[in-house]
Each structure stands twice: as C-alpha cells, then as structure tokens.
Enzyme design. Structure first.
Site, PDB file in Angstrom:
ATOM      1  N   GLY A 179      -4.530  -0.625  -8.612  1.00 31.63           N
ATOM      2  CA  GLY A 179      -5.856  -1.163  -8.873  1.00 31.63           C
ATOM      3  C   GLY A 179      -6.671  -0.270  -9.794  1.00 31.63           C
TER       4      GLY A 179
ATOM      5  CG  ASP B  16     -12.551  -4.757   5.548  1.00 30.83           C
ATOM      6  OD1 ASP B  16     -11.663  -5.532   5.141  1.00 30.83           O
ATOM      7  OD2 ASP B  16     -12.527  -4.215   6.660  1.00 30.83           O
TER       8      ASP B  16
ATOM      9  N   GLY C 106      -9.275  -3.104  -4.077  1.00 36.06           N
ATOM     10  CA  GLY C 106      -8.359  -1.975  -3.918  1.00 36.06           C
ATOM     11  C   GLY C 106      -8.310  -1.108  -5.160  1.00 36.06           C
ATOM     12  CB  ALA C 107     -10.556  -0.862  -7.996  1.00 35.31           C
TER      13      ALA C 107
ATOM     14  CE1 TYR D 236       3.564  -6.552   2.323  1.00 30.79           C
ATOM     15  CE2 TYR D 236       5.896  -6.700   1.755  1.00 30.79           C
ATOM     16  CZ  TYR D 236       4.590  -6.418   1.396  1.00 30.79           C
ATOM     17  OH  TYR D 236       4.307  -5.992   0.112  1.00 30.79           O
TER      18      TYR D 236
ATOM     19  CE  LYS E 212       1.769  -8.197  -2.170  1.00 29.06           C
ATOM     20  NZ  LYS E 212       0.526  -7.425  -2.165  1.00 29.06           N
TER      21      LYS E 212
ATOM     22  NE  ARG F 207      -6.343   6.090  -2.086  1.00 26.14           N
ATOM     23  CZ  ARG F 207      -7.077   5.753  -1.022  1.00 26.14           C
ATOM     24  NH1 ARG F 207      -6.857   4.595  -0.401  1.00 26.14           N
ATOM     25  NH2 ARG F 207      -8.010   6.545  -0.564  1.00 26.14           N
ATOM     26  N   GLY F 208      -4.263   4.050  -6.998  1.00 26.71           N
ATOM     27  CA  GLY F 208      -3.027   3.307  -7.246  1.00 26.71           C
ATOM     28  C   GLY F 208      -3.095   2.312  -8.390  1.00 26.71           C
TER      29      GLY F 208
ATOM     30  CE  LYS G 217      -9.913  -0.764   4.436  1.00 25.28           C
ATOM     31  NZ  LYS G 217      -9.238  -0.842   5.761  1.00 25.28           N
TER      32      LYS G 217
END
Length: 412
Positions: A22, A73, A16-17, A167, A171, A19-20, A41
């Site tokens: 990551g 993914d 997940g790098a 969720y 998590k 954006r955000g 992805k």
C-alpha cells in the site's frame, strides 16, 4: 517503470497504506504529484512492524505528493465514512481507490476459530465492499475513475481451497467485488480491476513471518507499485473487469528487465510463486517446502524461537496425557512476543502467538529468564518466588512446567 506525471493532482484513497504494498503504491503516485489519503489503523508504532500513517505521510510529502493521514479500520463504517468525507473536503474529490487492506490466516477448517474467520471476512470482503461503496459516489464524478483491488484471480482449483478455505473465501470476496462492480459501473466509466503478484513479495510482515532470508525467494514491493501505476494511468474505459498479474502488466507496458525487482538478483529464477495462480501440484508442494525452509531459518535466528523449534520435536501424545494444560508465554525484553504451548489437545502443539483455546495459565517473564528456565538454569518455583515470573490462571498447572522442564532438560 518511469513516472509520466499522469497522476499529478489526482486523489488516491489507499487502505493499508502505512507500510508494504500500500505504501509503495502511494509513493509511486506521489512522485507524479498525486494526493494520497493514507487510510490505515496504525497511528502508533507497532512493536515489530515499522511505519505509521504519519511516517508514511511524511515519506509521501518528501516524494512530491500531498498526504492526508486518516485512522481507518475498514471494519468501522463510521471511520470509513469520516475518512472519505475528510478526503473530499481536503482535496475536492476522489479519483482512485486502492483496496489493499487485508488479513490472513493460513489455517484449515478445524484450526480456524470463528474470531479469526470473522476478522478475515470483515477486513477483506466486507471492508473492500464498504470502502468502495463510500468512495464510489465521488469516484463516479471523476474523469479518471479507477478502483484497484489487491486480490487474486478467481481460480477454482481445489488446491487453493483445501489448505485454507476460510482465507480463500475472504480473499476471493475482494475479487468478486471486481467482477460485480466492473460491470455495474461500466456505464459510469469507472475501471474496476484486480492486481496480484506472480511471486512472494518481501514486506515487513513477510520478513517477520519467514525471516530475512525470505528475501531470496521474493520480489520487492516496487514491482506491485510499478504494475499498479501502469494500470492506473490507463484510460478507465480501456481496461476494466480484469484480473491482472504484476509482471504481465509490466511486460505489456514495455518493461523487459524483471530481474531488477528480485530482492536478490542471484535468486531471480528461484522465486516462490504466490497463491492462487495456475501451477501444478508439484510446483505448489515445492513452493510450500521452500517457504517451510525459510520459516525454519527464521525460527533459528533467536534463542526463544529456536527453543520452541526444539520443543516442537519433543511433543507427543504421552506428554499431552501427563500434562493436560495449555500455556501462554508473554515474553518481555529483547525477544518480546507471545508464544504458546498446548499440552492438552491432540498430539500437542506450540509456536508463536496466542493458543487457539483459552490458556490454563499465562506466564510473563523476560526472554533471558525464560531461556534459563527451560534450559534448567532457573527453576520455575524460584523464578516465581523472586518475581522473575508472573503467573495468572491456574497456578498448579503452571507449576507442572517445573516437572516438564526437568524431563526435557537433557533434550533441549
């Protein structure tokens, strides 16, 4: 948090790098001269969220690191395995893994369809386990071996289960990987820890959900990047099996000015606490109300969101009984997006995204025509006949909107 150069030449595999949080962690490590596997992805631009694995890689290179973008993914075993092999072939090994990729749906039991349940568990829990499993044979060989999961402390207070149990389970699966793997690989000198933010963090996804005003209740991604860096430069044997909170890590590292991390320093003492931390029920309810106010502000920032806010106030069992149809609206143009109106189930519902059940009719049109149709300036039948409205599904139920809009015209 000043860079020390301790991650120079180290290879980080970050899910997940693109954006955000990551990407922020990747850029922080890049300033030391680290090698970064950008595993995510997003290979083509998202219509609403900025950044791809390639744009992230460019930023990492400019920051002083070396980057290798990989389409990954985390649900796909072969993609994960190939990306790990690529990382080893390019950089000679893997020192550090950041399990950041995650999916979220804050829905109760009855409102969580199994497709969404599976998505969260396959990305959060299974994805974290899978990527860790594939990276560990190489991480074990490193003399600076770390795994850091962006996941919360295992807080068993029922207030964190009741509103969104699916969720929470997903998590907490990431956090249970920390608990188990930290002990399993302690003798191999692999540090396995979790890091979680004290407050809401302003990411593109957060802004899309709650609007630009959400910055007033959030901290920058920098605080998570700095905290992650502070953890990752430690000797692995010094810290493992811990559930760490960003501001506590930074305070321990000697950072005294946390106000610098607030998106809006004027609101530094009014930030929204993140989920899963020990807060009172009153504090939790206040945080929920704060978030609700922000999302209301966001909803009023465009014609289409504002229209659905008004429609929601007019829903009633009587309206549901009269209509008995579920509509999906695919909006094109300036306010591109998918919306739904359920006038078939319960008291009725509407909002952004696809309906939870299959729509009886799907209507596609431009944003300006959609607004004109609901404000009474454009009849549904006329829009359909002139090609401004495309309908798939039950045409008869789609045309019920004509009668519905006439009844709502004076109230919208």
């Amino acid at each position: 948090m000043i860079n020390t150069g301790k991650l120079a030449g180290r290879t980080l595999f970050i899910t997940g790098a693109s954006r955000g949080i990551g990407k922020a962690i990747a850029l922080k490590a890049a300033r030391d001269g680290a090698n970064i596997i950008v595993a995510a992805k997003t290979s083509t631009p998202h219509p609403k969220l900025p950044g791809t694995i390639y744009t992230a890689a460019e930023e990492i290179e400019k920051a002083g690191g070396r980057a290798h973008p990989c389409i990954v993914d985390v649900r796909d075993e072969q993609q994960v395995r190939s990306a790990v092999q690529d990382a080893v072939a390019k950089f000679g090994g893997i020192d550090i893994l950041i399990n950041n990729a995650s999916a979220i749906s804050l829905t109760g039991t009855l409102d969580t369809d199994m497709k969404r349940y599976d998505l969260m568990h396959n990305i959060n829990t299974r994805g974290t386990f899978l990527v860790s499993k594939e990276c560990l044979p190489y991480i074990i060989k490193s003399n600076h071996a770390h795994i850091l999961n962006i996941s919360p402390p295992l807080n068993l207070n029922p207030i964190w289960f009741a509103p969104h149990v699916a969720y929470t389970i997903a998590k907490y699966g990431m956090s249970m990987c920390v608990l188990g793997m930290a002990e399993e690989f302690r003798s191999s000198k692999v540090a396995v820890n979790a890091l979680w933010p004290r407050t809401a963090i302003q990411t593109a996804a957060m802004e899309m959900l709650a609007g630009a005003e959400s910055s007033n209740i959030s901290r920058k991604v920098d605080i998570m990047a700095d905290a992650a860096y502070a953890v990752l430069i430690r000797e692995p044997t010094q810290c493992t099996g811990r559930f760490l909170i960003d501001d506590e890590v930074l305070t321990e590292a000697g950072v005294t000015d946390l106000k610098q991390y607030a998106c809006n320093p004027e609101y530094a003492d009014k930030l929204m606490p993140d989920f899963f931390l020990d807060i009172s029920e009153n504090e939790l309810n206040a945080a929920k109300e704060q978030f609700k106010q922000q999302t209301t502000v966001a909803a009023s920032s465009g014609q289409i969101p504002a229209l659905f806010v008004k429609i929601e106030t007019l829903l009633s069992p009587e309206l549901v009984q009269k209509t008995q149809a579920v509509f999906q609206f695919n909006i094109e143009g300036d306010e591109k997006g998918t919306w739904h109106l359920d006038l078939k189930n319960g008291p009725g519902s509407c909002g952004i995204g696809e309906p939870k059940v299959s729509p009886d009719a799907t209507l596609t049109m431009k944003a300006n025509n959609f607004h004109d149709m609901f404000s009474g300036k454009l009849k549904a039948a006329t829009a359909f006949m002139t090609g401004k409205l495309k309908i798939s599904g039950d045409l008869n139920k789609a045309m019920k909107l004509e009668k519905l809009m006439r009844s709502l015209k004076s109230k919208l």
